[in-house]
Write a protein that holds these residues in place. Structure first.
Motif, PDB file in Angstrom:
ATOM      1  N   UNK A 115      -4.373  63.893  19.073  1.00 50.19           N
ATOM      2  CA  UNK A 115      -3.214  64.494  18.443  1.00 50.19           C
ATOM      3  C   UNK A 115      -2.862  65.627  19.203  1.00 50.19           C
ATOM      4  N   UNK A 116      -3.652  66.558  19.627  1.00 55.21           N
ATOM      5  CA  UNK A 116      -3.438  67.695  20.539  1.00 55.21           C
ATOM      6  C   UNK A 116      -2.745  67.486  21.944  1.00 55.21           C
ATOM      7  N   UNK A 117      -2.970  66.113  22.170  1.00 51.55           N
ATOM      8  CA  UNK A 117      -2.285  65.887  23.376  1.00 51.55           C
ATOM      9  C   UNK A 117      -0.697  65.341  23.277  1.00 51.55           C
ATOM     10  N   UNK A 118      -0.616  64.620  22.121  1.00 45.41           N
ATOM     11  CA  UNK A 118       0.719  63.710  22.106  1.00 45.41           C
ATOM     12  C   UNK A 118       1.686  64.706  21.332  1.00 45.41           C
ATOM     13  N   UNK A 119       0.976  65.922  20.533  1.00 52.11           N
ATOM     14  CA  UNK A 119       2.316  66.781  20.117  1.00 52.11           C
ATOM     15  C   UNK A 119       2.969  67.376  20.980  1.00 52.11           C
ATOM     16  N   UNK A 120       2.168  68.018  21.939  1.00 55.22           N
ATOM     17  CA  UNK A 120       3.214  68.695  22.927  1.00 55.22           C
ATOM     18  C   UNK A 120       3.762  67.693  24.054  1.00 55.22           C
ATOM     19  N   UNK A 121       3.115  66.786  24.232  1.00 52.15           N
ATOM     20  CA  UNK A 121       3.960  65.577  25.208  1.00 52.15           C
ATOM     21  C   UNK A 121       5.208  65.231  24.589  1.00 52.15           C
ATOM     22  N   UNK A 122       5.341  65.109  23.288  1.00 48.09           N
ATOM     23  CA  UNK A 122       6.288  64.375  22.703  1.00 48.09           C
ATOM     24  C   UNK A 122       7.311  65.612  22.368  1.00 48.09           C
ATOM     25  N   UNK A 123       7.230  66.835  22.473  1.00 50.52           N
ATOM     26  CA  UNK A 123       8.069  67.852  22.189  1.00 50.52           C
ATOM     27  C   UNK A 123       8.037  68.208  20.584  1.00 50.52           C
ATOM     28  N   UNK A 124       7.075  67.448  19.998  1.00 46.93           N
ATOM     29  CA  UNK A 124       7.043  67.725  18.522  1.00 46.93           C
ATOM     30  C   UNK A 124       6.450  69.135  18.530  1.00 46.93           C
ATOM     31  N   UNK A 125       5.707  69.435  19.251  1.00 50.56           N
ATOM     32  CA  UNK A 125       5.340  71.030  19.189  1.00 50.56           C
ATOM     33  C   UNK A 125       6.528  71.932  19.931  1.00 50.56           C
ATOM     34  N   UNK A 126       6.908  72.918  19.195  1.00 52.74           N
ATOM     35  CA  UNK A 126       7.873  73.809  20.052  1.00 52.74           C
ATOM     36  C   UNK A 126       7.672  75.217  19.408  1.00 52.74           C
ATOM     37  N   UNK A 155       7.064  77.463  16.106  1.00 48.50           N
ATOM     38  CA  UNK A 155       7.128  76.762  14.789  1.00 48.50           C
ATOM     39  C   UNK A 155       5.657  77.089  13.942  1.00 48.50           C
ATOM     40  N   UNK A 156       5.525  76.686  12.722  1.00 51.04           N
ATOM     41  CA  UNK A 156       4.190  76.331  12.265  1.00 51.04           C
ATOM     42  C   UNK A 156       3.595  75.160  12.493  1.00 51.04           C
ATOM     43  N   UNK A 157       2.548  74.999  13.026  1.00 47.45           N
ATOM     44  CA  UNK A 157       1.904  73.551  13.088  1.00 47.45           C
ATOM     45  C   UNK A 157       0.579  73.557  12.390  1.00 47.45           C
ATOM     46  N   UNK A 158       0.507  72.516  11.793  1.00 47.17           N
ATOM     47  CA  UNK A 158      -1.053  72.057  11.112  1.00 47.17           C
ATOM     48  C   UNK A 158      -1.435  70.804  11.510  1.00 47.17           C
ATOM     49  N   UNK A 159      -2.699  70.715  11.280  1.00 51.28           N
ATOM     50  CA  UNK A 159      -3.482  69.271  11.233  1.00 51.28           C
ATOM     51  C   UNK A 159      -4.729  69.448  10.592  1.00 51.28           C
ATOM     52  N   UNK A 160      -5.008  68.578  10.075  1.00 48.99           N
ATOM     53  CA  UNK A 160      -6.668  68.501   9.683  1.00 48.99           C
ATOM     54  C   UNK A 160      -7.581  68.340  10.802  1.00 48.99           C
ATOM     55  N   UNK A 161      -7.432  69.391  11.536  1.00 44.95           N
ATOM     56  CA  UNK A 161      -8.199  69.450  12.552  1.00 44.95           C
ATOM     57  C   UNK A 161      -8.286  70.800  13.244  1.00 44.95           C
ATOM     58  N   UNK A 198      -6.111  72.393  16.210  1.00 46.43           N
ATOM     59  CA  UNK A 198      -4.685  72.484  16.019  1.00 46.43           C
ATOM     60  C   UNK A 198      -4.396  73.694  17.102  1.00 46.43           C
ATOM     61  N   UNK A 199      -5.225  74.738  16.935  1.00 50.74           N
ATOM     62  CA  UNK A 199      -5.077  75.860  17.786  1.00 50.74           C
ATOM     63  C   UNK A 199      -4.345  75.568  19.267  1.00 50.74           C
ATOM     64  N   UNK A 200      -4.461  74.463  19.594  1.00 50.34           N
ATOM     65  CA  UNK A 200      -4.066  74.102  21.060  1.00 50.34           C
ATOM     66  C   UNK A 200      -2.568  74.486  21.139  1.00 50.34           C
ATOM     67  N   UNK A 201      -1.804  74.113  20.127  1.00 51.58           N
ATOM     68  CA  UNK A 201      -0.428  74.245  20.112  1.00 51.58           C
ATOM     69  C   UNK A 201       0.166  75.659  20.189  1.00 51.58           C
ATOM     70  N   UNK A 202      -0.828  76.623  19.931  1.00 48.89           N
ATOM     71  CA  UNK A 202      -0.290  77.964  20.050  1.00 48.89           C
ATOM     72  C   UNK A 202       0.100  78.517  21.535  1.00 48.89           C
ATOM     73  N   UNK A 203      -0.120  77.354  22.446  1.00 44.28           N
ATOM     74  CA  UNK A 203       0.186  77.672  23.712  1.00 44.28           C
ATOM     75  C   UNK A 203       1.566  77.865  23.927  1.00 44.28           C
ATOM     76  N   UNK A 233      12.125  67.572  21.709  1.00 43.82           N
ATOM     77  CA  UNK A 233      12.623  68.928  21.990  1.00 43.82           C
ATOM     78  C   UNK A 233      14.311  68.753  22.149  1.00 43.82           C
ATOM     79  N   UNK A 234      15.018  70.055  21.484  1.00 40.89           N
ATOM     80  CA  UNK A 234      16.394  69.877  21.669  1.00 40.89           C
ATOM     81  C   UNK A 234      16.761  69.349  23.224  1.00 40.89           C
ATOM     82  N   UNK A 235      17.997  68.590  23.165  1.00 43.46           N
ATOM     83  CA  UNK A 235      18.353  68.136  24.358  1.00 43.46           C
ATOM     84  C   UNK A 235      18.710  69.254  25.253  1.00 43.46           C
ATOM     85  N   UNK A 236      17.919  69.176  26.533  1.00 43.28           N
ATOM     86  CA  UNK A 236      18.174  70.086  27.603  1.00 43.28           C
ATOM     87  C   UNK A 236      19.693  70.346  27.734  1.00 43.28           C
TER      88      UNK A 236
END
Ligand code: IPM
Ligand code: SF4
Length: 781
Positions: free
Chosen positions: A120-131, A134-140, A143-148, A261-264
């Protein structure tokens, strides 16, 4: 405290403030959640709760699911479907259940046949789901990973997963601000993993308790996004709620062209970047805790013990517990050395390794693989290494690595090239250590039994793990002649080498793995002592009301009792909330032959039926976000733990199940209660009056509890129902978000359904229990 207008704000303050839907006078906040990641281990009970209550998922467009923890990492060449592919029954049930749930609730899901599947913490950033922002949560917990990305990202328990699925909000409170500034430069061979291990060694695994850490300073600024993710990932091992890095050009560069992610170059992208740039901390912003670290003091670091704070430079020796400051620490140190099979004074570089694992949400991204490949290129793993695994974090990372030929480098060097998943990070799939095997691992936790029952884990960076594979012992990567430079820093200054979620060849190179692997640490379904006379708590509506609890308290003297110790991973494969009492403190309670360990406190009279635990060690419940830990305590009959401090997620999870966790930071107060426990006398926990009494009625001490939590406990309230009553406010907040930050509504393959900002799915209070269990519980125990 709310931040007064005009007061300089931290990055955390800003993101938090922008997501407040409602705030109560006692500081309880309803926080809007932009992004929700879901995996198979912590979601089944949440979906079950929704189904039982007839509730829907409020924002399928903001929810993304995958399977990662349980999946085998063997070749998927013969994959037909998940049901026939996963041999182990409980793992298969969890994965199949997720597939049913995502269908039933219309959630986007990356299954095993999808290249986008991964941790989960690899695919979120990879897809631009993590921006950013944002507030991001996961039952894991990781999830702190996405704070980057400058997101406020944190792990939640299963009850909270259910709450977010139903309401897209979370009930929470403000955290403290902590700043960790790492200045200067990192020397060659030193990577972001060494930075975070060094930080945890310095502040301890409870150092960040109740805080959100902002990582800053010239070292952090110079790091690539992937390196920043490794650092934020392990904020949880530092005890923090989350870790964050202010977004900057490196962040925006990374996000360009990501599918979600929004279109560049579009207006939306430009608007988003302008907002993201505003998120850095204001000059003069106040931090509750400040830590300064000089980059030049960090050298390649490894762990020696069974907590991530037990670190030592690779040039050092195994520490001598007899030199530790307190008797409790000495005892803990002796136990660790015994568990790890180490002798004080042994040079770290003399420690012989059996297995090597390069993977996990900390270090399984393309830069990690590039860095490790650079070390092993043209060499071969040492003859004593039984297995060396490379487990890419996602199918796309695997494809990218193959496009660059990294897999050949690894295969030629004797490594196994696997499919994506959590794998040997926690061994819920067949990738595990055998008892006493020693592993050089790029994962994040070295708890007892983490990678397999009685397995021994040393945490380190990818280049250090690669070096250990080549040398056959823990090794200083700086001594391997061809190795030069710090790959993370190179990647940061040269975005050309940054990976892309788009670039992958169509052809998949399959791992050819015929090895028959079995889960060997799956316990028998023995049913040791379960305290059946006590009420079971279903959670949510119908929670037993908690007022006064009287009984003999069991004393415990260990610090950092982690959730892996409270309930080991092999019991996380259930899709139910109940029946976990048998697994409570499994490794401590039972011996290898399944018989009771007579030395463990809950196996001794008068503590067998204790419903209260008094622990004198700090940081009870640290580690993973598994709500199985409070479920196991609750099922066993323990309703209250009293300790000097608790890990945040565990603390939250317990209250959601009608349990009262009491933090007694004052040592004298704790000693007074502990003395009663040791004497085997009853104590009385009186929640309405917030005091603990001795059996003779004497008040031993007072305790703190937040008003909202107290109110819910005393009245046995379902907080999902309460939140749903605020539906108008939530909808109004969503309309504002759609106007001001439109890129946060589902985009790409996550299109938002519904018209003109109106939700397709409308939340409505449901008059019955959210768990479908209408049991009437007694008012008091
Ligand atoms: C299974 C999940 C609850 C757990 C976590 O929260 O961390 C896992 O990912 C882990 O690393 O132990
Ligand atoms: S810490 Fe390990 S088990 Fe947990 S999410 Fe990360 S890779 Fe998976």
């Amino acid at each position: 405290m709310p931040v007064a207008e005009g007061t300089p704000q931290t990055l955390y303050d800003k993101v938090f403030q922008d997501h407040i839907v409602d705030e109560k006078l006692d500081g309880t906040i309803l926080l809007y959640i932009d992004r929700h990641l879901v995996h198979e281990v912590t979601s089944p009970q949440a979906f079950e709760g929704l189904k039982n209550a007839g509730r829907k998922v409020r924002r399928p467009d903001c929810t993304l699911a995958t399977t990662d923890h349980n999946v085998p990492t063997t070749s998927r060449k013969a994959l037909k479907d998940i049901a026939s592919f996963i041999l182990e029954d409980d793992s298969r049930t969890q994965c199949v259940t997720l597939e049913e749930n995502v269908k039933d609730f219309g959630i986007t899901y990356f299954g095993l046949s999808d290249k986008r599947q991964g941790i989960v913490h690899v695919i979120g950033p990879e897809q631009g789901f993590t921006l950013p922002g944002t507030t991001v949560v996961c039952g894991d917990s990781h999830t702190s990973t996405h704070g980057a990305f400058g997101a406020l990202a944190f792990g939640i328990g299963t009850s909270e997963v259910e709450h977010v699925l139903a309401t897209q909000c979370l009930i929470t409170k403000r955290s403290k601000n902590m700043r960790i500034q790492v200045d200067g430069e990192l020397a060659p061979g030193v990577s972001s993993k060494d930075v975070i291990l060094h930080v945890i060694g310095k502040i301890g695994t409870a150092g960040g308790t109740a805080s959100v850490i902002e990582f800053c300073g010239s070292v952090i600024r110079s790091l690539s996004m992937e390196a920043r993710m490794s650092i934020c990932n392990m904020s949880i091992e530092a005890g923090a709620r989350a870790g964050m890095v202010a977004p900057d050009d490196i962040t925006f560069e990374y996000l360009k062209g990501k599918p979600l992610a929004p279109k560049y170059g579009s207006d939306e992208w430009n608007k988003a970047v302008a907002y993201w740039r505003s998120l850095s901390s204001d000059p003069g912003a106040k931090y509750d805790v400040d830590v300064f670290i000089d980059g030049k003091d960090i050298i390649p670091t490894v762990t020696w013990g069974t907590s991530p704070e037990d670190v030592v430079p690779i040039t050092g020796v195994v520490p001598d517990p007899e030199t530790f400051p307190t008797e409790a620490k000495k005892q803990a140190g002796r136990r660790m050395l015994e568990y790890m099979g180490l002798t004080a004074g042994t040079p770290m570089e003399d420690i012989v390794v059996d297995k090597v694992f390069i993977g996990s949400c900390t270090n399984s991204r393309i830069e990690d693989l590039r860095a490790a490949a650079q070390v092993v290129k043209g060499k071969h793993i040492a003859s004593n290494i039984k297995r060396a695994l490379i487990v890419p974090g996602s199918g796309l990372v695997k494809d990218q690595a193959e496009a660059e030929g990294l897999h050949k480098t690894f295969l030629d060097a004797g490594f196994e090239w696997r499919e994506a998943g959590c794998s040997m990070c926690l061994g819920m799939n067949p990738d595990i250590l055998s008892p006493k095997e020693r592993c050089a691992s790029t994962s994040n936790r070295n708890f007892e039994g983490r990678q397999g029952a009685k397995g021994r884990t040393h945490l380190m960076s990818p280049v250090m793990a690669a070096a250990a594979a080549i040398v056959g012992k823990l090794a200083d990567v700086r001594k391997l002649s061809e190795y030069q430079g710090s790959p993370h820093i190179e990647a940061a200054v040269n975005p050309e080498v940054a990976p892309t979620a788009k670039a992958h060849p169509d052809e998949r190179i399959e791992t050819d793995d015929t090895e028959k692997e079995m889960l060997t640490d799956q316990p028998e379904d023995s049913s040791p002592q379960v305290n059946t006379s006590l009420p079971k708590s279903p959670g949510g509506v119908g929670l037993p009301k908690f007022t006064v609890l009287r009984g003999i308290a069991a004393p415990m003297d260990k610090a950092n009792i982690d959730t892996d110790a409270i309930i080991p991973k092999q019991f996380l494969k259930t899709i139910k909330r109940t029946g976990l009492g048998k697994a409570l403190f499994y490794e401590m309670r039972f011996r290898a032959d399944g018989s009771e360990n007579p030395n463990f406190v809950l196996n001794r009279e008068p503590y067998r039926g204790s419903r209260i635990i008094v622990c004198t060690g700090e940081n009870f419940g640290c580690g993973s976000s598994r709500e199985h830990a409070p479920w196991a305590l609750n099922d066993f009959g323990v309703k209250t733990v009293i300790a000097p401090s608790f890990a945040d997620i565990f603390f939250n999870n317990s209250f959601k199940n009608g349990m009262l966790m009491i933090a007694l930071p004052d040592r004298a107060d704790l000693a007074a209660v502990h003395a009663e426990a040791v004497a085997g006398r009853e104590v009385e926990v009186d929640l309405p009056n917030q005091v603990i009494r001795a059996a003779d009625g004497r008040v031993l001490c007072a305790f703190e509890v937040e008003e909202f939590r107290k109110h819910c406990l005393i009245n046995g309230l379902d907080d999902i129902g309460l939140t749903m009553q605020l539906d108008d406010k939530i909808a109004e907040f969503e309309r504002k978000m759609s106007r001001e930050t439109p890129w946060l509504d589902g985009s790409g393959y996550l299109k938002r359904k519904g018209m003109g900002g109106k939700l397709a799915v409308k939340a409505a209070p449901v008059p019955k229990t959210n768990r479908g269990e209408d049991k009437k519980e007694p008012l008091e125990w």
